[in-house]
Write an enzyme that holds these catalytic residues in place. Sequence first.
Site, mmCIF file in Angstrom:
data_model
loop_
_atom_site.group_PDB
_atom_site.id
_atom_site.type_symbol
_atom_site.label_atom_id
_atom_site.label_comp_id
_atom_site.label_asym_id
_atom_site.label_seq_id
_atom_site.Cartn_x
_atom_site.Cartn_y
_atom_site.Cartn_z
ATOM 1 N N GLU A 469 -57.958 -30.768 -12.571
ATOM 2 C CA GLU A 469 -57.291 -31.822 -13.339
ATOM 3 C C GLU A 469 -56.566 -32.776 -12.398
ATOM 4 O OE1 GLU A 469 -54.309 -30.262 -15.943
ATOM 5 O OE2 GLU A 469 -53.543 -32.230 -16.521
ATOM 6 N N ASP A 542 -53.269 -27.881 -15.010
ATOM 7 C CA ASP A 542 -51.837 -27.593 -14.966
ATOM 8 C C ASP A 542 -51.460 -26.596 -16.050
ATOM 9 O OD1 ASP A 542 -51.414 -29.327 -12.903
ATOM 10 O OD2 ASP A 542 -50.892 -31.034 -14.187
ATOM 11 N N ASP A 544 -49.491 -26.657 -18.432
ATOM 12 C CA ASP A 544 -48.706 -27.311 -19.487
ATOM 13 C C ASP A 544 -49.636 -27.650 -20.654
ATOM 14 O OD1 ASP A 544 -50.218 -29.410 -18.591
ATOM 15 O OD2 ASP A 544 -48.558 -30.502 -17.672
ATOM 16 N N ASP A 546 -50.940 -30.439 -21.734
ATOM 17 C CA ASP A 546 -52.090 -31.267 -21.387
ATOM 18 C C ASP A 546 -53.168 -30.450 -20.688
ATOM 19 O OD1 ASP A 546 -51.203 -33.536 -22.514
ATOM 20 O OD2 ASP A 546 -50.545 -34.519 -20.646
#
Length: 679
Positions: A469, A542, A544, A546
């Site tokens: 990402e 990541d 998180d 997203d």
Amino acid sequence: MQDEEKKEARDEDGITYGAVEVPANERAVEKADAEYTAANIQVLKGLEAVRTRPGMYIATTAAPGLHHLVWEIVDNAIDEALAGYCSHISVTLNKDGSVTVTDDGRGIPVDVVQDSGLSGVETAFTILHAGGKFGEGGGYKVSGGLHGVGASVVNALSEWCEVEVKKAGGLYRVRFENGGNIVAPLTRVGDVPESEHGTKVTFKPDAQIFTETTVYNYDTIRNHLRQMAFLNGGVEIALHDLRGEEPVGETFRYEGGIREYVAFINSGKTPIAPEVIYCQGAEEVTLVSGEKLRIYCEVALQWTDYYNSDGIYSFCNNISTKEGGTHVEGFNLALNRVINEYARKAKLLGEKDPNLATDDCREGLTCVISAKHPNPQYEGQTKTKLGNSEVRKIVSAIVGEQLMQFLMEHPVSARAIVEKAKLAAKGRIAAQKARETARKGALGISSLPGKLADCSSKDPEVCELYIVEGNSAGGSAKNGRDRETQAVLPLRGKILNVEKAREERIFKNAEIGNMILAIGGGIRENFDVSKIRYHKIVIMTDADVDGDHIRILLLTFFYRFMRPLIEGGYVYIAQPPLYKIDYKGNAYYAYNDAELEKLKRALQLREGYPFQRYKGLGEMDAQQLWETTMDPKVRKMIRITLEDAVEAEKVFTDLMGDEVLPRKKFISENARFAENLDY
Ligand code: 0RA
């Protein structure tokens, strides 16, 4: 109802009643003699066969078979409703595990049926296939139920069963026990007002038969009853569940029938035209034998802005025909014919333009097709494909005429429908070309994407592709990796949701194109796992929301376009650490909160000793990324597996459809989808 009408209905039903007009109650008493006993013995032989081989009658004695008992009794009540005599049906799940089904129909006949020597009620509940007797000739029974096995099968598989009939001012009751033994013959037990009529059946499934479970599932019953209410517009069907501390339940009644069904299925989607189109008609066909059959069919349809072409739900006699059949074929023929004809007439399709394909016309279409046939023939693998050939022409004629009329009368909607089909055609042609390109990619004709930092080894078994990402993390990964075996493909931002995009757009998407080229096995039916260039495809995002989302989008893409990749266990999820503690010149990493606590204790850190929480991969330099996430000797990865492709299909659809809740839920429960590795 008028007496005259009543008599007519009775004649039509073709039942032979006792020759002398004796009041029903007296007859019932008379029946409790030797003749009755003889009839009862006959009866038990038949029902015994059901108990010996229940699978022959209800396919399974597991949960679906248990629920079939309810469907069977409800079907009988629905038949009475379809005949026009009943408008309220209720299903009650009782505390003791029994189920009660009531209707306000005419009441099952209580007079003696000549052939059996038993009352109509007893006949229906003790003689196999007696159901047909009430229907043949009169065209009364159209609902197939369990393909016609009827109330006697329910009785045979019950610990006990009680039937009450209100009819002609009398209340009648009969009780069966232990698989259909008549323990209390049909008796008039009281008076009711002449205006009251109906049937009430209560049965308790036999735990000796249903060894797996005897507990009814509320949702299963609710969904079935709701479907029945949609398919039989105007009939009210109530469900009461008395098993819990507080009674619960709900009532279904749809005046609009299948029109409301289509609107229900489309709720939450955006229709391209506001109307639900409705076509309906019946035709009488004469068989070679001279027998006349009335075949009825109705269709409701509406397009949404979706791209799927599998939104056709078909039924015959209230039974889902999952494999389609002649009613669906007739519909497809008419749909394609009418849309092309209209498009040309309205000059929406030029003279030189090719015809729109049936699949183009079906893109985004939600459609319910419901046929009623007195003598349905089922074919196919699971006997859920309607085979009666005469139905094809009937449906095609009805839809052909009425859909054309709709289009002529609604030019704005008609144009939207045609434009949708034209776009679908364009997409189909572009997708064909794109597939061709992707196929060439798989053959190595096309070069590798510029963004790919490939590894030097060409042995797929040792090669790994990191899909990363963001460009900055991609940069760290490129610098930190083992160049011999690890390739890196950075992704910019979010990738396309393949679940909601048309194929044409999917192939034009650069990130997707890069992945297809890098992996090298092609896609879809042309995917060849023996050609893939890496045996580990590692998703690195990541930690998180997203990152979670991108991971799901990637998994969806692999699932839809390179399923063998997931089935073969080639897909992994990298596990970057969440925390770093610098202590006496060394860096220590923790991958979750528990590990962080453990680490603090192990290092005997004072309260409040500083540590770093990584917000993203980008915060790690190349060296750190290698040490924590990419070095095969220390890294933690999760291997994605699919235990059950069917279940996964559903999970993915839930996940990628418009509903946000199931997606959120999935993301937070992601673990159930994955299996830990390298721990
Ligand atoms: C045949 C004839 C008559 C009623 C029924 C069948 C009937 C069957 C069931 C099954 C469940 N509920 C039902 N309600 C009615 C009518 C005969 C007459 O008019 O007396």
